[in-house]
Scaffold this active site. Structure first.
Site, short mmCIF file in Angstrom:
data_model
loop_
_atom_site.label_atom_id
_atom_site.label_comp_id
_atom_site.label_asym_id
_atom_site.label_seq_id
_atom_site.Cartn_x
_atom_site.Cartn_y
_atom_site.Cartn_z
N GLN A 30 0.81 -1.22 0.00
CA GLN A 30 0.00 0.00 0.00
C GLN A 30 0.84 1.27 0.00
OE1 GLN A 30 -2.59 -0.43 3.37
NE2 GLN A 30 -3.84 -2.00 2.40
N LEU B 218 12.77 3.38 -3.66
CA LEU B 218 13.95 2.54 -3.79
C LEU B 218 14.63 2.25 -2.47
CD1 LEU B 218 13.53 3.51 -6.80
CD2 LEU B 218 15.97 3.21 -7.02
N GLY C 30 17.10 2.11 0.48
CA GLY C 30 18.54 2.34 0.53
C GLY C 30 19.16 2.43 -0.86
N GLU D 3 18.86 30.18 -12.54
CA GLU D 3 18.06 31.32 -13.00
C GLU D 3 17.18 31.89 -11.88
OE1 GLU D 3 15.89 30.61 -16.58
OE2 GLU D 3 17.64 29.91 -17.66
N THR E 150 16.49 31.26 -7.42
CA THR E 150 16.00 30.19 -6.56
C THR E 150 14.47 30.14 -6.58
OG1 THR E 150 15.86 31.63 -4.63
CG2 THR E 150 17.96 30.48 -4.99
N PHE F 6 10.38 42.71 -1.93
CA PHE F 6 11.83 42.84 -1.96
C PHE F 6 12.17 44.23 -2.49
CE2 PHE F 6 10.29 40.96 -5.85
CZ PHE F 6 10.97 41.63 -6.85
#
Length: 161
Positions: free
Chosen positions: A35, A94, A96, A119, A121, A139
């Site tokens: 599941q 996957l 480990g 380009e 963050t 900003f």
């Protein structure tokens, strides 16, 4: 383009995780029959489809010559953040083996980390989109204030958005 690269990495991670889940057996059955693994495998296709639709829409806007900085920022933010999430889910499937280079999921995850910052963050893309949505700059910038025209990024959803 960051949007297409992010989407391509997400598709690759999905394919790797699905193949692995079908082949890896635990307690005598493929882990794809559990599941929790199925929940991780089901979440990703919708996110990848949304990323692919962003790519298509952005390509059409570029062809029409109507793409704006805000539309590009919105697509970069969405696709790079979703790609990171999709790859983390693939790594989880996957177990480990998800952190080894044998299955390439960790390589894709590292590549997407670069795309999140390339380009601008994800946080900077958020500020660009936020300026359009709210009409306020969060900003400091020497440029003139851009008024808000919509509560969503205009044009990115198409004529009916």
């Amino acid at each position: 383009m960051v949007v297409r690269a992010s989407t391509g990495h997400a598709v690759a991670a999905c394919e790797i995780a699905l193949t692995y889940a079908g082949r890896r057996t635990q307690f005598g059955r493929p882990i794809a029959r559990t599941q929790l693994v199925q929940a991780k495998l089901v979440e990703r296709p919708g996110e990848v489809s949304a990323m692919q639709l962003y790519c298509i829409r952005l390509g059409r806007l570029i062809d029409e010559g109507t793409m704006t900085e805000t539309m590009a920022a919105s697509a970069k933010y969405f696709c790079s953040v979703k790609a990171r999430h999709v790859r983390r889910l693939a790594r989880d499937v996957l177990g480990g083996n998800g952190i080894t280079l044998d299955f390439h999921v960790i390589r894709h995850l590292c590549d997407v980390e670069a795309l999140v910052t390339y380009e601008g963050t994800a946080e900077i893309q958020t500020l660009v989109v936020g300026r359009q949505v709210t009409g306020h700059r969060a900003f400091a910038c020497a440029l003139a204030k851009t008024p808000a025209t919509s509560a969503i990024v205009p044009g990115i959803l198409g004529a009916h958005g």
